[in-house]
Each structure stands twice: as C-alpha cells, then as structure tokens.
Design a protein around this motif. Structure first.
Motif, PDB file in Angstrom:
ATOM      1  N   SER A  46       0.833  -1.192   0.000  1.00 57.37           N
ATOM      2  CA  SER A  46       0.000   0.000   0.000  1.00 57.37           C
ATOM      3  C   SER A  46       0.871   1.247   0.000  1.00 57.37           C
ATOM      4  N   ARG A  85       0.341   5.689   0.534  1.00 55.78           N
ATOM      5  CA  ARG A  85      -0.561   6.782   0.883  1.00 55.78           C
ATOM      6  C   ARG A  85      -0.172   8.052   0.149  1.00 55.78           C
ATOM      7  N   VAL A 125      -5.296   6.105   0.106  1.00 53.65           N
ATOM      8  CA  VAL A 125      -4.358   4.980   0.143  1.00 53.65           C
ATOM      9  C   VAL A 125      -4.698   4.015  -0.988  1.00 53.65           C
ATOM     10  N   LEU A 138      -8.742   7.246   4.411  1.00 53.78           N
ATOM     11  CA  LEU A 138      -8.163   6.859   5.688  1.00 53.78           C
ATOM     12  C   LEU A 138      -9.211   6.389   6.693  1.00 53.78           C
ATOM     13  N   HIS A 140      -2.935  -2.470   7.084  1.00 53.10           N
ATOM     14  CA  HIS A 140      -2.272  -1.351   6.407  1.00 53.10           C
ATOM     15  C   HIS A 140      -2.902  -0.017   6.778  1.00 53.10           C
ATOM     16  N   HIS A 180      -1.133   3.273   8.421  1.00 59.58           N
ATOM     17  CA  HIS A 180      -1.143   4.581   7.752  1.00 59.58           C
ATOM     18  C   HIS A 180      -1.779   5.649   8.643  1.00 59.58           C
ATOM     19  N   ARG A 181      -2.874   5.319   9.312  1.00 64.63           N
ATOM     20  CA  ARG A 181      -3.513   6.301  10.191  1.00 64.63           C
ATOM     21  C   ARG A 181      -2.586   6.714  11.322  1.00 64.63           C
ATOM     22  N   THR A 225       6.370   8.153   6.841  1.00 64.99           N
ATOM     23  CA  THR A 225       5.916   6.909   6.216  1.00 64.99           C
ATOM     24  C   THR A 225       4.788   7.167   5.229  1.00 64.99           C
ATOM     25  N   THR A 226       4.971   6.714   4.002  1.00 64.23           N
ATOM     26  CA  THR A 226       3.884   6.746   3.020  1.00 64.23           C
ATOM     27  C   THR A 226       3.620   5.358   2.455  1.00 64.23           C
ATOM     28  N   VAL A 266       3.657   0.959   2.989  1.00 63.34           N
ATOM     29  CA  VAL A 266       3.658  -0.184   3.900  1.00 63.34           C
ATOM     30  C   VAL A 266       3.657  -1.454   3.059  1.00 63.34           C
ATOM     31  N   LEU A 299       7.910  -0.410   6.853  1.00 64.00           N
ATOM     32  CA  LEU A 299       7.472   0.922   6.470  1.00 64.00           C
ATOM     33  C   LEU A 299       8.525   1.559   5.582  1.00 64.00           C
TER      34      LEU A 299
END
Length: 222
Positions: A32, A34, A39, A61, A79, A83-84, A93-94, A96, A165
């Motif tokens: 994934s 973001r 995402v 999100l 995931h 991300h949250r 982190t963008t 995963v 990540l």
C-alpha cells in the motif's frame, strides 16, 4: 482514474515481491501507498505478479473504498491502521509492505524478537519485535503491528511474515529486503552457535557513524 501513478507503482512493487527469492506463491503479501488522505492497496484474490493498476482499490483513511475493480486485500485493515497512526504522528511513512518470505516466517515462528546481529539492523530501528500470533486480516493483528512498529520501520508477525514501512515504495521494498536478509543471516548464524547481538549503545554508535561520510567525524569540529 484516481492516483493512477500510485497504482502503477504499487503493481511494480508487488511484482518485485513476487520475484523475490523465498516469497510465497500467489498472494505473497500486501502493498500500500498513501497520498494525502488516500491509500492505494493491492486487491484480494490475485497473485502479486498479475495485478493491474485498475485492480487496485483506492481507500480513504476512514476505510471507505472509493475506486477499484476488485475488493481490497484481507490485510487492508492492518495497512490502514499503520497509515492512520503514521499520519497522526507526522511520520514520513507513506508506504507499507507486508510479505511472506520463507526466512521471515521461520524466524517469526520461533523467536520473540529478532536480535540485531549486524549493524544494518540500525536502519530498521534495532531489534525487531515479533508480535503474538493473531489471525490475519483482523483488528487484533493490526493493533499488534502498530505497537511493534513504534520507533521501528519493521516488525515480524508471528507465523505470518514481515511488515515494513518506508518513505516511499522503493524505500519500503529496500527495508523488506533488509529484514529478509537479517532473518537469513540470523538463521545461518544459529547453525554455528548462539549469535552475538549488538547492544543498544553499539547501535547508537552506528547511527552516529552513519551521519558522516567515509572519513568519519571532522576532527577539527571539536
């Protein structure tokens, strides 16, 4: 098509995982990335090397599916939780990635923690936590992963594999390869005896050394 480039990048990363030595066949993991509050995630029911951009769901999100020809992968819950949390804490982190490689699965089925036996472990945060076993695709595994990733760029999910990540998909893929390599190195070392782990103080020295070039710190800066 929403996030067209990100969907293409997710497909390329998924193919790279499928081609990685030791990866499980078929759905060998989930990818994934973001972009803002959206995402892109790999879909359910397709081998990683067969995914096309229009297959990839685009999620908000808050877990709403906005676009995509197929349903999200089972690990989307995991995931989205990561991300949250990254967005809440302002982490860079963008991306995963979680994947099932033979050596990460082997280590995660035996150890409670992967000790740092090489200085490159510092790049992932040091010792890698192995979460308690929980069923994949559930809120429980998501909660355990979020805890294990605190201050780390990698974790091992018991009897499941690894999660990493990255600042980008390329960085996440690099971290996955590093996690797999560290797992392999540990398994080989255990064939010879009890591996020597690098201490936290020694890892701090590695991190400080990494801030300098080949010549080390400037002796005239003191």
């Amino acid at each position: 098509m929403l996030l067209e480039q990100e969907r293409r990048d997710v497909c390329l990363t998924a193919r790279a995982i499928a081609q990685h030595p030791g990866s499980a066949p078929g759905e060998a993991g989930t990818v994934s990335v973001r972009s803002g509050d959206l995402v892109v995630v790999t879909p359910h029911g397709l081998p990683l090397d067969q995914i096309q951009p229009h297959d990839c769901p685009v999620m908000s999100l808050d877990d709403r599916m906005l676009e995509g020809r197929r349903d999200p992968a089972a690990e989307t819950t995991l995931h989205m939780a990561v991300h949250r949390r990254a967005a809440e804490y302002g982490r860079e982190t963008t991306a995963v990635v979680n994947a099932f490689t033979a050596d990460t699965v082997a280590v995660s089925s035996v150890l409670a923690e992967l000790p740092p036996i090489h200085h490159r472990a510092a790049a992932l945060g040091g010792a890698i936590t192995v979460t308690p076993y929980t069923l994949y695709g559930t809120g429980d595994i998501a909660d355990q992963a979020v805890k294990a990733l605190k201050g780390r760029d990698a974790a091992l999910l018991a009897d499941h594999g690894g999660i990493v990540l990255g600042r980008s998909l390329e960085h996440a893929l690099e971290n996955l390869r590093l996690l797999d390599w560290l797992s392999t190195a540990y398994l080989r070392a255990r064939q010879l005896g009890e591996p020597r782990a690098i201490s936290e103080d020694e890892l701090d020295q590695v991190r400080q050394r990494d801030t300098y070039g080949w010549a080390g710190p400037d002796p005239f800066s003191y």
